[in-house]
Design a protein around this motif. Structure first.
Motif, short mmCIF file in Angstrom:
data_model
loop_
_atom_site.label_atom_id
_atom_site.label_comp_id
_atom_site.label_asym_id
_atom_site.label_seq_id
_atom_site.Cartn_x
_atom_site.Cartn_y
_atom_site.Cartn_z
N VAL A 53 0.84 -1.20 0.00
CA VAL A 53 0.00 0.00 0.00
C VAL A 53 0.88 1.26 0.00
CG1 VAL A 53 -1.63 1.33 1.43
CG2 VAL A 53 -2.02 -1.11 1.03
N SER A 54 2.04 1.17 0.63
CA SER A 54 2.93 2.33 0.70
C SER A 54 3.68 2.61 -0.59
CB SER A 54 3.96 2.12 1.83
OG SER A 54 4.79 1.01 1.52
N ASN A 55 3.65 1.70 -1.57
CA ASN A 55 4.43 1.86 -2.80
C ASN A 55 3.59 2.59 -3.86
OD1 ASN A 55 6.02 1.66 -5.09
ND2 ASN A 55 6.58 -0.47 -4.74
N HIS A 56 3.47 3.88 -3.70
CA HIS A 56 2.65 4.69 -4.61
C HIS A 56 3.18 4.74 -6.04
CE1 HIS A 56 0.14 5.81 -1.26
NE2 HIS A 56 1.22 6.14 -0.57
N PRO A 57 4.50 4.79 -6.27
CA PRO A 57 4.97 4.78 -7.66
C PRO A 57 4.54 3.52 -8.42
CG PRO A 57 6.71 5.56 -6.22
CD PRO A 57 5.61 5.05 -5.32
N MET A 58 4.62 2.35 -7.80
CA MET A 58 4.20 1.13 -8.47
C MET A 58 2.69 1.13 -8.71
SD MET A 58 5.18 -1.62 -9.90
CE MET A 58 4.74 -3.32 -10.28
N HIS B 293 -3.56 -8.61 4.25
CA HIS B 293 -2.88 -8.13 5.45
C HIS B 293 -2.00 -9.23 6.00
CE1 HIS B 293 -5.28 -4.44 6.02
NE2 HIS B 293 -6.23 -5.14 5.41
N GLY B 294 -0.90 -8.86 6.65
CA GLY B 294 -0.09 -9.82 7.37
C GLY B 294 1.26 -10.13 6.78
N LEU B 295 1.54 -9.74 5.54
CA LEU B 295 2.86 -10.00 4.98
C LEU B 295 3.90 -9.05 5.58
CD1 LEU B 295 2.14 -10.71 1.21
CD2 LEU B 295 2.79 -12.33 2.98
N ASP B 296 3.66 -7.77 5.44
CA ASP B 296 4.53 -6.74 6.02
C ASP B 296 3.70 -6.00 7.07
OD1 ASP B 296 6.72 -7.28 4.35
OD2 ASP B 296 5.90 -5.99 2.78
N GLU B 297 4.10 -6.08 8.31
CA GLU B 297 3.36 -5.48 9.41
C GLU B 297 3.03 -4.01 9.13
OE1 GLU B 297 1.20 -5.61 12.71
OE2 GLU B 297 2.36 -7.33 11.98
N GLY B 298 1.75 -3.69 9.14
CA GLY B 298 1.30 -2.31 8.97
C GLY B 298 1.34 -1.81 7.54
N ASP B 299 1.63 -2.65 6.57
CA ASP B 299 1.70 -2.23 5.16
C ASP B 299 1.09 -3.32 4.28
OD1 ASP B 299 2.26 -0.71 2.94
OD2 ASP B 299 4.45 -0.94 3.07
N PRO B 300 -0.24 -3.35 4.19
CA PRO B 300 -0.90 -4.42 3.42
C PRO B 300 -0.44 -4.48 1.97
CG PRO B 300 -2.50 -3.09 4.63
CD PRO B 300 -1.17 -2.39 4.74
#
Length: 163
Positions: free
Chosen positions: A111-116, A132-139
């Motif tokens: 979710v944090s990777n806006h360029p992609m 959810h659950g792969l990277d804590e806090g970043d679905p």
């Protein structure tokens, strides 16, 4: 497969000897992540990597695997920090779409990777799920490529053929 040469950029399938150069442009691998470096090496040895380069060397790469419910999956797409915002990602994504041999092609990004996310949206990919659950806090957002874009006329490996 043969490939396309657009101006100064060349696209080709990476070989086993390309892994170190690709690791050098991958910001995670270049920062010393041994697992990423090992993955890049394995992907190159298995023939899963498409790379774009110019006279200065590698600019980016994508990894296409068929381990996601036996459908195509773009496991990795990265562009050298110095080559970003120059359509290298678009070029890689289109080549990966063209190389896909299954009826569906997926990818995912945080979710944090806006360029992609912007790249995928501009290319017409549709969001199809959230995990959810792969990277804590970043679905992880999953995307699906439009089927009409798969297996197009782009070829990877040498000069563009006339059609």
């Amino acid at each position: 497969m043969d490939f396309e040469n657009t101006g100064e950029l060349m696209m080709r399938r990476a070989n086993a000897s390309d892994w170190a150069g690709l690791a050098g442009i991958d910001s995670i691998a270049a920062s010393g992540d041994h697992a990423r470096r090992a993955n890049i090496r394995r992907w190159c040895e298995q023939g899963l990597v498409l790379m774009t380069e110019d006279a200065s060397g590698p600019l980016g790469y994508s990894v296409l695997e068929y381990t996601f419910f036996e459908q195509g999956f773009v496991t990795m797409l990265t562009v050298a920090p110095t080559a970003r915002r120059q359509r290298v990602g678009t070029y890689l994504l289109k080549a990966t779409e063209a190389a896909c041999t299954t009826p569906k092609l997926f990818t995912s990004t945080n979710v944090s990777n806006h360029p992609m996310q912007r790249l995928l949206q501009r290319a017409g990919w549709s969001p199809v799920g959230l995990l959810h659950g792969l990277d804590e806090g970043d679905p992880e957002l999953f995307y699906l490529c439009p089927s009409a874009q798969l297996g197009s006329q782009v070829e990877v490996g040498g000069p563009r053929s006339s059609r």
